[in-house]
Structure formats: structure tokens, C-alpha cells
Design an enzyme around this catalytic site. Structure first.
Site, mmCIF file in Angstrom:
data_model
loop_
_atom_site.group_PDB
_atom_site.id
_atom_site.type_symbol
_atom_site.label_atom_id
_atom_site.label_comp_id
_atom_site.label_asym_id
_atom_site.label_seq_id
_atom_site.Cartn_x
_atom_site.Cartn_y
_atom_site.Cartn_z
ATOM 1 N N HIS A 1 -10.057 -2.540 5.704
ATOM 2 C CA HIS A 1 -8.738 -1.891 5.720
ATOM 3 C C HIS A 1 -8.750 -0.611 4.883
ATOM 4 C CE1 HIS A 1 -4.413 -1.340 5.743
ATOM 5 N NE2 HIS A 1 -4.390 -1.382 4.420
ATOM 6 N N ARG B 1 -7.788 10.644 4.781
ATOM 7 C CA ARG B 1 -8.501 11.537 3.872
ATOM 8 C C ARG B 1 -9.780 12.045 4.516
ATOM 9 N NH1 ARG B 1 -6.511 7.664 0.586
ATOM 10 N NH2 ARG B 1 -8.492 6.561 0.570
ATOM 11 N N ASP C 1 3.463 -8.047 4.837
ATOM 12 C CA ASP C 1 3.941 -6.950 3.985
ATOM 13 C C ASP C 1 4.445 -5.822 4.888
ATOM 14 O OD1 ASP C 1 4.345 -5.206 1.871
ATOM 15 O OD2 ASP C 1 2.265 -4.538 1.858
ATOM 16 N N THR D 1 -3.973 -6.032 3.293
ATOM 17 C CA THR D 1 -4.178 -6.220 4.730
ATOM 18 C C THR D 1 -5.584 -6.722 5.012
ATOM 19 O OG1 THR D 1 -2.677 -4.384 5.054
ATOM 20 C CG2 THR D 1 -3.984 -5.058 6.950
HETATM 21 CA CA CA Z 1 -0.006 -4.537 1.708
#
Ligand code: CA
Length: 420
Positions: free
Chosen positions: A136, A145, A235, A351
Site C-alpha cells: 500500500h 510522489r 477506514d 490498508t
Molecule cells: Ca488507513
């Protein structure tokens, strides 16, 4: 080991699991229970009946246990300690597999899950969200980036995390409303708008089972003594809000509008048969982060996206074992500076993306920031999550005929609220 009530072979809530939660029915106030098959064992009823009497009263205070098992949250029960919570699980296991028994007690202590409502199992004093999946962190770094330097220099040296918001954690089944926030699109000025990039994050959280004092670090080797059990954690994230706000201090309103948990806490003891080695860590972490033995767990994870029309599609298949940093390392790092933890605190994994595209644990990665929308069976597409969609996380471990599962955490997304 066969219980006397019928448990479907594919049930997450097998006799080996016996996870703890809070439930209520039309005529029972909220109280602790244990899930078994399609039923819930009413722990308050069994406690009243004396099932949890200590073999030696120096072992535990039955009165205190009875009080804890009458409360509408599990914190007091968990705080009694693993000797007691483990003993209660074993007594229930013995009761469910024993031969003799009072038929009236059996009838009274068992509730069908379809007749009950499961509730938020904990009061969550604090919530921390780690970022411990290498895949992740690499995907996100490559996207935003530099693909050649996707990881920040600190990532392989410490389990990166931020302090999340505990007040907006809700239990499975609770709808979440699409948030609005300050969003800056391309070269335009920032505006207050509903998010157009609503996303889930497939995570597993551990529940802190033993508090510490301020100034008292938890050694990695003893960290599991402080972990009561695990649950599934979604989340929820708004990527466009997150993108504009996150520098320099990290996630804020892009995350704190809602997180969802599964209602049943699977104990660490129930997960023992599923221990596996962690991925190799390079470079070797500092001594306070070193752990030995099998510190990870083989837990299958899946995410379903369900459209408003009821069309379901499994969009992600991953595994908890992909986590680079173990829970013990996370807790050791969290407290190395003296930060205290409290019973009921949640620490989420971050994640849990695996190495392959079908194992990516967020829409951000599955659609590569919306550039490759998912094709659903009904012909529609999804770059991110739309109003009326439901997202369902599932988790289970299987080995040698043993099955221990988490059930699910399901969230339906409501349209944005009328403007304030
Ligand atoms: Ca998270």
C-alpha cells in the site's frame, strides 16, 4: 469438539472462535454475548446462573465478573484481564459441548442472531491508524510522489502511524454520509464541496486489553499481553479532501468523518492456530522493535462492493499476513516514548494491500486514482464509491478443518447532507 446446537460448517462463528460482542433484543438490554453459529450466547444470563464461578476464589472475583457482564460495553470485562476472559471463553465452550445441562437455561441463554441487534462493542478511548503494508505504501508513494522512491526514508525503520479520531468510529450496519470539505481541483481556487473521491480502506484493528501508565513503554516481547483481540476496520477516506489538507501534518477531515468496525472481537487465543512468519524485514529494525517467532496471522480478507440495485462484486482479495510490521512492533513503537494505552483503544493496521492488483485494499489503488474504473456486472463503472453503494469487508482464517471468522463490516453511503 461438537456443540449440541447446530453450527453450519462454513460459519465464521465456530466452536473454536467464540468472539465477544454486545447485543440487545426486544426484551434484553444491551449486554455482552458470544457468537456461535447463527446464535448468540447471553453471558449475563450464564453469569447469573453461576457458570463463571471461580474454582478458587483467589483466582477471580465472581461478583466483579458478573457486574462486568451486565454492562453495555466490553471495556470493563476486557479490563479484568486475560486469565478471566480466557476462562469465560473456555467455560462457554465446555457448556456448548457438554452433555448434561438444564434445557431451560439452554433456551434462555441462547438468542438467535436474526432476533438480535449487534451494537458497538467498545467505548474507544483512542484510535491510532498505522500504515504497515509495504504494498500500500509503495502504491501510494508511486502514485503521488516518485515511483523510483515510493517509500519515505523512515518507512522500513519504524511503523508509521497517525492519531485518528475515536468519536466517529461506528459499528457495522451504521450508514455513513458522504462528507463535504475543502477541495482544490487542479488550478482552481479551493472550494467547499462534497467529496468526489470517497474510498474504503481494508484494515484489521487490534483492541488493547491492558492499560499502561504514562511513561511506561511496552516491550515488543510482551506486547501481546496487551492485545485482547482483533476486528475488521474500514477506514473511510475522502481522497480529494485528503490530498489538499494532508501536508504537513497528515490526515484530518479526509478521514475523521467515519470509520466502521465489525461487531465481534476475535480473541488472540482463537487465532493461535493461524500464526505465520512475518515478511523479512530489511534493514533489521532497532533492538526495541525486534521480535521472534511467528508474529503474523494468516487471515483471508475480502471486500465486496454492492450497488444500490443490489449487484455485488468482490473487488479485493487480500490477507493480513501481508503486513510488514507486526502488531507487537506497532505497540512497542507506539509506547517507546512513554505514551500510555487504555483498554478499548484501537490500533488499525493500515490498508492491507497485497502484492497483486486484485489484492489492493482501496479504490485509490484498485482504480489507480480513478484512472482505471472498475467494471461492475450490471454494466456500471466505479472510480470511487457512490451514494447508495455498500462496502462489505469480510475476514476468516481456515486451517485443518478449523474455521475462525470475523463476520463482516458493512457500510452504506448516504448522500451528502443539505448544506449547513
Ligand atoms: Ca488507513
Amino acid at each position: 469438539m461438537q456443540p449440541w446446537l447446530e453450527v453450519p460448517l462454513d460459519s465464521d462463528f465456530s466452536i473454536h472462535n467464540l468472539p465477544f460482542g454486545i447485543f440487545k433484543t426486544r426484551d434484553r438490554t444491551p449486554r455482552p454475548g458470544i457468537a456461535i453459529g447463527n446464535h448468540i450466547v447471553d453471558l449475563a444470563v450464564l453469569a447469573e446462573h453461576g457458570l463463571f464461578r471461580a474454582p478458587d476464589e483467589r483466582l477471580w472475583d465472581e461478583g466483579a465478573l458478573r457486574v462486568a457482564l451486565s454492562r453495555p460495553i466490553l471495556n470493563d470485562f476486557i479490563a479484568l484481564g486475560k486469565v478471566i476472559t480466557h476462562a469465560v471463553r473456555l467455560r462457554v465452550q465446555q457448556w456448548l459441548t457438554g452433555e448434561a445441562g438444564d434445557p431451560l437455561l439452554r433456551a434462555n441463554a441462547l438468542v438467535r442472531q436474526r432476533d438480535a441487534e449487534v451494537l458497538m462493542p467498545l467505548r474507544v478511548p483512542n484510535y491510532t491508524d498505522f500504515y504497515s503494508s509495504l504494498h500500500h505504501a509503495t502504491n501510494v508513494g508511486a502514485m503521488f510522489r516518485d515511483p523510483k522512491n515510493a517509500l519515505f526514508p523512515n518507512w522500513r525503520h519504524l511503523p508509521v502511524a497517525y492519531h485518528g479520531r475515536a468519536s466517529s468510529i461506528v459499528v457495522s450496519g451504521t450508514p455513513i454520509r458522504r462528507p463535504r470539505g475543502q477541495i482544490k481541483r487542479d488550478d482552481a481556487q479551493p472550494r467547499l464541496e462534497p467529496t468526489r473521491a470517497l474510498d474504503f480502506e481494508l484494515e484489521v484493528a487490534f483492541v488493547v486489553g491492558k492499560s499502561t501508565l504514562l511513561g511506561q513503554p511496552i516491550p515488543a516481547a510482551k506486547a501481546e499481553e496487551h492485545i485482547f483481540g482483533l476486528l475488521l476496520f474500514n477506514d473511510w477516506s475522502a481522497r480529494d479532501i485528503q490530498k489538499w489538507e494532508y501536508q504537513p501534518l497528515g490526515p484530518f477531515l479526509g478521514k475523521n468523518f467515519g470509520s466502521a468496525i465489525s461487531p465481534w472481537i476475535v480473541t488472540l487465543e482463537a487465532l493461535e492456530p493461524f500464526r505465520v512468519e512475518m515478511p523479512a524485514q530489511e534493514p533489521e529494525p532497532l533492538p526495541y522493535l525486534r521480535v521472534a517467532g511467528k508474529c503474523s496471522f494468516d487471515i483471508n480478507l475480502e471486500v465486496d462492493l454492492v450497488t444500490p440495485g443490489g449487484v455485488a462484486m468482490t473487488v479485493c482479495r487480500s490477507n493480513f499476513r501481508h503486513m510488514y510490521w507486526s502488531m507487537s512492533q506497532q505497540l512497542a513503537h507506539h509506547t517507546i516514548n512513554g505514551c500510555n494505552v487504555e483498554v478499548g483503544d484501537l490500533c488499525a493496521s493500515g490498508t492491507l494491500s497485497g502484492p497483486t492488483p486484485e489484492s489492493y485494499g482501496s479504490m485509490l489503488e484498485l482504480t489507480w486514482n480513478g484512472s482505471r474504473p472498475l467494471q461492475l456486472p450490471d454494466g456500471s463503472q466505479r472510480a470511487f464509491i457512490e451514494d447508495g453503494d455498500a462496502v462489505v469487508l469480510r475476514g476468516w482464517a481456515v486451517r485443518d478443518g478449523l474455521r475462525v471468522g470475523f463476520g463482516e463490516v458493512r457500510t452504506t453511503i448516504l448522500p451528502v447532507a443539505d448544506s449547513a
